[in-house]
Design a protein around this motif. Sequence first.
Motif, mmCIF file in Angstrom:
data_model
loop_
_atom_site.group_PDB
_atom_site.id
_atom_site.type_symbol
_atom_site.label_atom_id
_atom_site.label_comp_id
_atom_site.label_asym_id
_atom_site.label_seq_id
_atom_site.Cartn_x
_atom_site.Cartn_y
_atom_site.Cartn_z
ATOM 1 N N UNK A 189 0.808 -1.227 0.000
ATOM 2 C CA UNK A 189 0.000 0.000 0.000
ATOM 3 C C UNK A 189 0.841 1.276 0.000
ATOM 4 N N UNK A 190 2.106 1.194 0.387
ATOM 5 C CA UNK A 190 2.978 2.372 0.363
ATOM 6 C C UNK A 190 3.684 2.537 -0.981
ATOM 7 N N UNK A 191 3.480 1.583 -1.891
ATOM 8 C CA UNK A 191 4.119 1.668 -3.195
ATOM 9 C C UNK A 191 5.484 1.015 -3.242
ATOM 10 N N UNK A 192 5.873 0.347 -2.152
ATOM 11 C CA UNK A 192 7.180 -0.310 -2.102
ATOM 12 C C UNK A 192 7.044 -1.784 -2.470
ATOM 13 N N UNK A 193 8.084 -2.349 -3.027
ATOM 14 C CA UNK A 193 8.096 -3.767 -3.392
ATOM 15 C C UNK A 193 7.998 -4.599 -2.116
ATOM 16 N N UNK A 194 7.107 -5.582 -2.113
ATOM 17 C CA UNK A 194 6.921 -6.378 -0.904
ATOM 18 C C UNK A 194 7.851 -7.593 -0.857
ATOM 19 N N UNK A 195 7.915 -8.211 0.323
ATOM 20 C CA UNK A 195 8.820 -9.338 0.547
ATOM 21 C C UNK A 195 8.521 -10.517 -0.363
ATOM 22 N N UNK A 237 7.444 -10.519 -3.336
ATOM 23 C CA UNK A 237 7.990 -10.267 -4.669
ATOM 24 C C UNK A 237 9.485 -10.563 -4.712
ATOM 25 N N UNK A 238 10.184 -10.240 -3.634
ATOM 26 C CA UNK A 238 11.610 -10.569 -3.550
ATOM 27 C C UNK A 238 11.774 -12.087 -3.585
ATOM 28 N N UNK A 239 10.955 -12.789 -2.805
ATOM 29 C CA UNK A 239 10.999 -14.256 -2.788
ATOM 30 C C UNK A 239 10.689 -14.806 -4.177
ATOM 31 N N UNK A 240 9.724 -14.216 -4.879
ATOM 32 C CA UNK A 240 9.377 -14.676 -6.230
ATOM 33 C C UNK A 240 10.574 -14.567 -7.182
ATOM 34 N N UNK A 241 11.315 -13.466 -7.102
ATOM 35 C CA UNK A 241 12.498 -13.295 -7.958
ATOM 36 C C UNK A 241 13.537 -14.363 -7.608
ATOM 37 N N UNK A 242 13.765 -14.571 -6.321
ATOM 38 C CA UNK A 242 14.725 -15.597 -5.899
ATOM 39 C C UNK A 242 14.297 -16.976 -6.401
ATOM 40 N N UNK A 243 13.008 -17.276 -6.287
ATOM 41 C CA UNK A 243 12.486 -18.578 -6.720
ATOM 42 C C UNK A 243 12.681 -18.774 -8.218
ATOM 43 N N UNK A 244 12.420 -17.728 -8.991
ATOM 44 C CA UNK A 244 12.634 -17.828 -10.440
ATOM 45 C C UNK A 244 14.081 -18.171 -10.750
ATOM 46 N N UNK A 245 15.012 -17.517 -10.045
ATOM 47 C CA UNK A 245 16.427 -17.787 -10.293
ATOM 48 C C UNK A 245 16.832 -19.185 -9.833
ATOM 49 N N UNK A 281 16.105 -12.035 2.597
ATOM 50 C CA UNK A 281 14.955 -11.339 2.003
ATOM 51 C C UNK A 281 14.702 -10.030 2.750
ATOM 52 N N UNK A 282 14.772 -10.053 4.076
ATOM 53 C CA UNK A 282 14.555 -8.836 4.863
ATOM 54 C C UNK A 282 15.622 -7.782 4.550
ATOM 55 N N UNK A 283 16.865 -8.200 4.415
ATOM 56 C CA UNK A 283 17.942 -7.249 4.101
ATOM 57 C C UNK A 283 17.755 -6.653 2.707
ATOM 58 N N UNK A 284 17.418 -7.491 1.745
ATOM 59 C CA UNK A 284 17.187 -7.008 0.376
ATOM 60 C C UNK A 284 16.003 -6.046 0.366
ATOM 61 N N UNK A 285 14.951 -6.385 1.087
ATOM 62 C CA UNK A 285 13.765 -5.525 1.160
ATOM 63 C C UNK A 285 14.131 -4.158 1.739
ATOM 64 N N UNK A 286 14.925 -4.127 2.804
ATOM 65 C CA UNK A 286 15.352 -2.849 3.388
ATOM 66 C C UNK A 286 16.146 -2.020 2.381
#
Length: 100
Positions: free
Chosen positions: A7-13, A15-23, A73-78
């Motif tokens: 809701x703040x317009x920031x990429x959520x966790x 989505x980060x996991x989804x990118x990692x999973x794709x790789x 994931x938390x570090x990447x999100x930050x």
Amino acid sequence: MALTKNETGLIDEMSVVDVFTRLIFDAEAVLDDTEMLVIECLADVDNSLLNAPRRDISEFLRAMGVDEMITVVAKVKRMLDHQQGLIAASMVNQRSRLHR
């Protein structure tokens, strides 16, 4: 794949996991600019991944335990939140200069 933003317009966790999973499952997956930013932030979190081929990044992610993955994931999100904040601030500054 468009990354989900909260809701703040920031990429959520997730989505980060989804990118990692794709790789993990396809090291050669085509990634858009935002997904590449996630990978760049991962390399900033773990310097051993700087300039690493995607296959090495995929192996790195595959070897992670669940607790380690949650921490990364938390570090990447930050980092993403910080970068997006800087971009937003820059855009506000540019707009204010245009209206002078």
